[in-house]
Design a protein around this motif. Structure first.
Motif, PDB file in Angstrom:
ATOM      1  N   GLN A 114      18.036  27.415  35.433  1.00 40.14           N
ATOM      2  CA  GLN A 114      17.388  27.570  34.128  1.00 40.14           C
ATOM      3  C   GLN A 114      17.817  26.450  33.182  1.00 40.14           C
ATOM      4  OE1 GLN A 114      15.085  29.904  33.611  1.00 40.14           O
ATOM      5  NE2 GLN A 114      15.447  30.653  35.688  1.00 40.14           N
ATOM      6  N   GLU A 123      12.278  22.621  31.977  1.00 36.88           N
ATOM      7  CA  GLU A 123      11.771  23.909  32.450  1.00 36.88           C
ATOM      8  C   GLU A 123      12.590  24.318  33.665  1.00 36.88           C
ATOM      9  OE1 GLU A 123       8.066  22.473  35.234  1.00 36.88           O
ATOM     10  OE2 GLU A 123       7.772  22.372  33.068  1.00 36.88           O
ATOM     11  N   GLU A 124      12.369  25.566  34.139  1.00 34.99           N
ATOM     12  CA  GLU A 124      13.093  26.051  35.308  1.00 34.99           C
ATOM     13  C   GLU A 124      12.896  25.094  36.486  1.00 34.99           C
ATOM     14  OE1 GLU A 124      13.205  30.403  36.816  1.00 34.99           O
ATOM     15  OE2 GLU A 124      11.541  29.444  37.884  1.00 34.99           O
ATOM     16  N   ARG A 141      14.059  16.554  30.360  1.00 37.43           N
ATOM     17  CA  ARG A 141      13.730  16.189  28.986  1.00 37.43           C
ATOM     18  C   ARG A 141      14.668  15.066  28.570  1.00 37.43           C
ATOM     19  NH1 ARG A 141      13.319  20.962  26.496  1.00 37.43           N
ATOM     20  NH2 ARG A 141      11.074  20.839  26.567  1.00 37.43           N
ATOM     21  N   GLU A 149       9.438  13.204  28.901  1.00 32.20           N
ATOM     22  CA  GLU A 149       9.992  13.892  30.057  1.00 32.20           C
ATOM     23  C   GLU A 149       9.757  13.036  31.293  1.00 32.20           C
ATOM     24  OE1 GLU A 149       7.903  17.625  30.187  1.00 32.20           O
ATOM     25  OE2 GLU A 149       9.034  18.454  28.513  1.00 32.20           O
TER      26      GLU A 149
END
Length: 168
Positions: A114, A123-124, A141, A149
């Motif tokens: 996570q 994100e995951e 990120r 990203e």
């Protein structure tokens, strides 16, 4: 060669919404550093959503060492501008490789990581088995920048004669 555990292939897939460093655009490329190793992708001209789909391969001697990915804007007549960076810790991926995952069906998710304050995940991220290989898809990120990203994928390459990843 006896110190090498194996190779970590980092596929630099693409950049998304990267920062503008030239007039309305940028000429981005990615540099990956781990220890004394430094690898870079080709420059994609005039694109803030570049598609590299380029493989960079690091020799792994210490499985707990993170790598740093930095995006730069290529400039012809001045120093290249930094467009953000992200640090990534491959140790959950390395730990998954140590499990005996042979025979698992393609698409099996081994573990999920996570996003949190201590990682650069957007994100995951899932570590999964695809066609008999353990892979991890990651969206990083970028830090120290207004936006951007980078999507990457990790894959392990065993080397004949290398120590390999021993199960601890």
């Amino acid at each position: 060669m006896e110190d090498i555990l194996g190779l970590l292939r980092i596929r630099i897939k693409r950049g998304v919404n990267l920062a503008v460093r030239d007039v309305n655009t940028s000429d981005p490329y990615v540099v990956v550093k781990m220890g004394k190793q430094k690898l870079k992708t080709r420059v994609i001209h005039k694109d803030i959503n570049p598609e590299w789909n380029e493989d960079l391969t690091l020799s792994i001697t210490d499985p707990v060492k993170p790598f740093v990915l930095t995006v730069y804007d290529h400039d012809t007549f001045s120093k290249d501008d930094k467009m953000g960076d992200a640090e990534f810790d491959p140790s959950p991926f390395i730990e998954a490789l140590k499990m005996n995952l042979e025979g698992l069906p393609s698409g099996t998710i081994v573990t999920r990581i996570q996003p949190c304050r201590t990682n650069c995940l957007a994100e995951e991220s899932c570590i999964a088995v695809n066609d008999g290989k353990v892979v991890q898809d990651v969206v990083l990120r970028l830090r120290h920048v207004e936006c951007g990203e980078v999507e990457i994928q990790l894959q392990w390459i065993d080397l004949p004669g290398a120590k390999g990843l021993s199960v601890s």
